[in-house]
Scaffold this motif. Structure first.
Motif, short mmCIF file in Angstrom:
data_model
loop_
_atom_site.label_atom_id
_atom_site.label_comp_id
_atom_site.label_asym_id
_atom_site.label_seq_id
_atom_site.Cartn_x
_atom_site.Cartn_y
_atom_site.Cartn_z
N ILE A 24 0.84 -1.20 0.00
CA ILE A 24 0.00 0.00 0.00
C ILE A 24 0.88 1.25 0.00
O ILE A 24 0.64 2.19 -0.76
N HIS A 27 2.25 1.94 -3.35
CA HIS A 27 1.19 2.10 -4.34
C HIS A 27 0.98 0.90 -5.26
O HIS A 27 0.46 1.05 -6.36
N PRO A 30 -3.93 0.10 -4.21
CA PRO A 30 -4.48 1.45 -3.99
C PRO A 30 -5.01 1.62 -2.56
O PRO A 30 -5.72 0.75 -2.05
N TYR A 31 -4.64 2.71 -1.93
CA TYR A 31 -5.05 2.94 -0.54
C TYR A 31 -6.55 3.16 -0.41
O TYR A 31 -7.12 3.01 0.67
N GLU A 32 -7.23 3.49 -1.51
CA GLU A 32 -8.67 3.71 -1.47
C GLU A 32 -9.45 2.46 -1.05
O GLU A 32 -10.59 2.56 -0.59
N LYS A 42 -2.93 10.83 0.26
CA LYS A 42 -1.71 10.02 0.42
C LYS A 42 -1.04 10.26 1.77
O LYS A 42 -0.43 9.35 2.33
#
Length: 128
Positions: A24, A27, A30-32, A42
């Motif tokens: 994470i 990337h 995705p951190y979403e 971010k």
């Protein structure tokens, strides 16, 4: 399952979780999709993921001490308190994952429930 086996399983799973958090941070994931879809940017992701990695490292240290893999740097009573706290956190996190916004996060319900179960095995009085 014996306490020692549960410790080994947890050490492997937590190592995989740390790799997940690193993915994470860089990337790959995705951190979403994480933290219940609540992270806004971010910077928040970096803080949350860094803290998560540090907390997981604390859990690894407690498990290594409990399993007698490393020399105790904390009294065993403190290690037990730390592990009981993690047991509670995993129980609550299981509930949180069940009501998460994303299916990705909901899928972690099984993992957090497994962690709670393994900690229960490790902490049972008959394992002393």
């Amino acid at each position: 399952m014996k306490s020692k086996t549960a410790i080994k399983v947890m050490l492997w799973l937590i190592s995989a979780i740390i790799i997940f958090h690193i993915c994470i941070l860089v990337h790959v994931i995705p951190y979403e999709f994480t933290w219940g879809g609540r992270l806004k940017n971010k910077e928040e992701m970096f803080v949350f993921e860094s803290i998560s990695i540090l907390i997981n490292l604390l859990l690894i240290a407690a498990l290594l001490i409990k399993g007698s893999y490393i020399k105790p740097i904390l009294p065993i009573k403190v290690v037990h308190i730390i592990l009981w706290i993690f047991f509670g956190i995993f129980c609550l996190n299981t509930l949180g994952n069940m009501v998460a916004k994303t299916n990705f996060e909901k899928s972690f319900t099984i993992l957090t429930l497994t962690f709670a179960y393994l900690l229960w095995i490790i902490l049972r009085k008959d394992n002393k």
